[in-house]
Design a protein around this motif. Sequence first.
Motif, PDB file in Angstrom:
ATOM      1  N   GLY A  12       0.679  -1.257   0.100  1.00  0.00           N
ATOM      2  CA  GLY A  12       0.123   0.228   0.014  1.00  0.00           C
ATOM      3  C   GLY A  12       0.818   1.446  -0.069  1.00  0.00           C
ATOM      4  O   GLY A  12       0.180   2.430  -0.111  1.00  0.00           O
ATOM      5  N   GLY A  51       7.052  -0.089  -5.064  1.00  0.00           N
ATOM      6  CA  GLY A  51       7.742  -0.363  -3.996  1.00  0.00           C
ATOM      7  C   GLY A  51       9.082  -1.164  -4.321  1.00  0.00           C
ATOM      8  O   GLY A  51       9.221  -1.600  -5.300  1.00  0.00           O
ATOM      9  N   LEU A  52      10.087  -0.716  -3.369  1.00  0.00           N
ATOM     10  CA  LEU A  52      11.345  -1.306  -3.497  1.00  0.00           C
ATOM     11  C   LEU A  52      11.656  -2.769  -2.864  1.00  0.00           C
ATOM     12  O   LEU A  52      11.495  -3.033  -1.671  1.00  0.00           O
ATOM     13  N   GLU A  55      16.035  -3.921  -4.085  1.00  0.00           N
ATOM     14  CA  GLU A  55      16.468  -2.508  -5.106  1.00  0.00           C
ATOM     15  C   GLU A  55      15.698  -2.569  -6.282  1.00  0.00           C
ATOM     16  O   GLU A  55      16.004  -1.652  -7.264  1.00  0.00           O
ATOM     17  N   CYS A  80       9.436   3.515  -3.595  1.00  0.00           N
ATOM     18  CA  CYS A  80       9.164   3.546  -2.066  1.00  0.00           C
ATOM     19  C   CYS A  80       9.743   2.596  -1.551  1.00  0.00           C
ATOM     20  O   CYS A  80       9.561   1.387  -1.670  1.00  0.00           O
ATOM     21  N   TYR A  90      23.128   4.277  -2.217  1.00  0.00           N
ATOM     22  CA  TYR A  90      22.311   3.489  -2.480  1.00  0.00           C
ATOM     23  C   TYR A  90      21.226   3.855  -3.586  1.00  0.00           C
ATOM     24  O   TYR A  90      21.036   3.027  -4.408  1.00  0.00           O
TER      25      TYR A  90
END
Length: 175
Positions: A12, A51-52, A55, A80, A90
Amino acid sequence: MKTIVVYKSKYGSAKTYANWIAQELGCTAENVKNISVKDLMQYDKIVYGGGLYAEIIGGLFLITKNIDLLKNKKIAVYSCGITPLDCRDYYDKMVIEKNFKNGVPENVKVFNFMGKMIMDELTLVHRSALKTLKKIMSSKENPTEMEKLLVDLCDADGDFMDKESIKDLVDYIRN
Ligand SMILES: Cc1cc2nc3c(=O)[nH]c(=O)nc-3n(C[C@H](O)[C@H](O)[C@H](O)COP(=O)(O)O)c2cc1C
């Protein structure tokens, strides 16, 4: 100018940001599973968020594999994750390299947002994956700062989302 926000979200976070961004831009937010590249062709500006996971920005290949078809569009991509936003190596190196094999195209700008990770909500598979990652990272003899951070992040448990952080992305798409 027609704009669309597209997202892929397991728990979400990316969806919440998609709705915030769509509301600001006065357009719709669509789940990537309902969108094809043919649909995207009808828009001038595209926001894609996911979403991550290890990576990888979920579902981003809809954009990257069709980048030639989308080269005339203004595109904002957001991730996200739970890695702190000041870990620029990163985000600017690892995340970029994993998601854009040929570098970030000129018409694409990448943004990073903080998501949420609530341990009790995670699937068993995801919880086990984090446990395994933590075990591997913890067993390193001379861990790098990044590896130490990863060990800590495996135990992250909270909602780090921030509506204010969409401002730069919204400005980029508007202008
Ligand atoms: C198995 C797993 C792998 C993850 N990998 C990463 C990662 O590589 N980098 C990161 O910053 N966050 C990582 N996260 C945290 C998620 O990116 C975070 O929960 C995000 O808010 C999920 O977005 P979504 O709810 O839209 O799918 C991971 C979480 C899980 C469960």
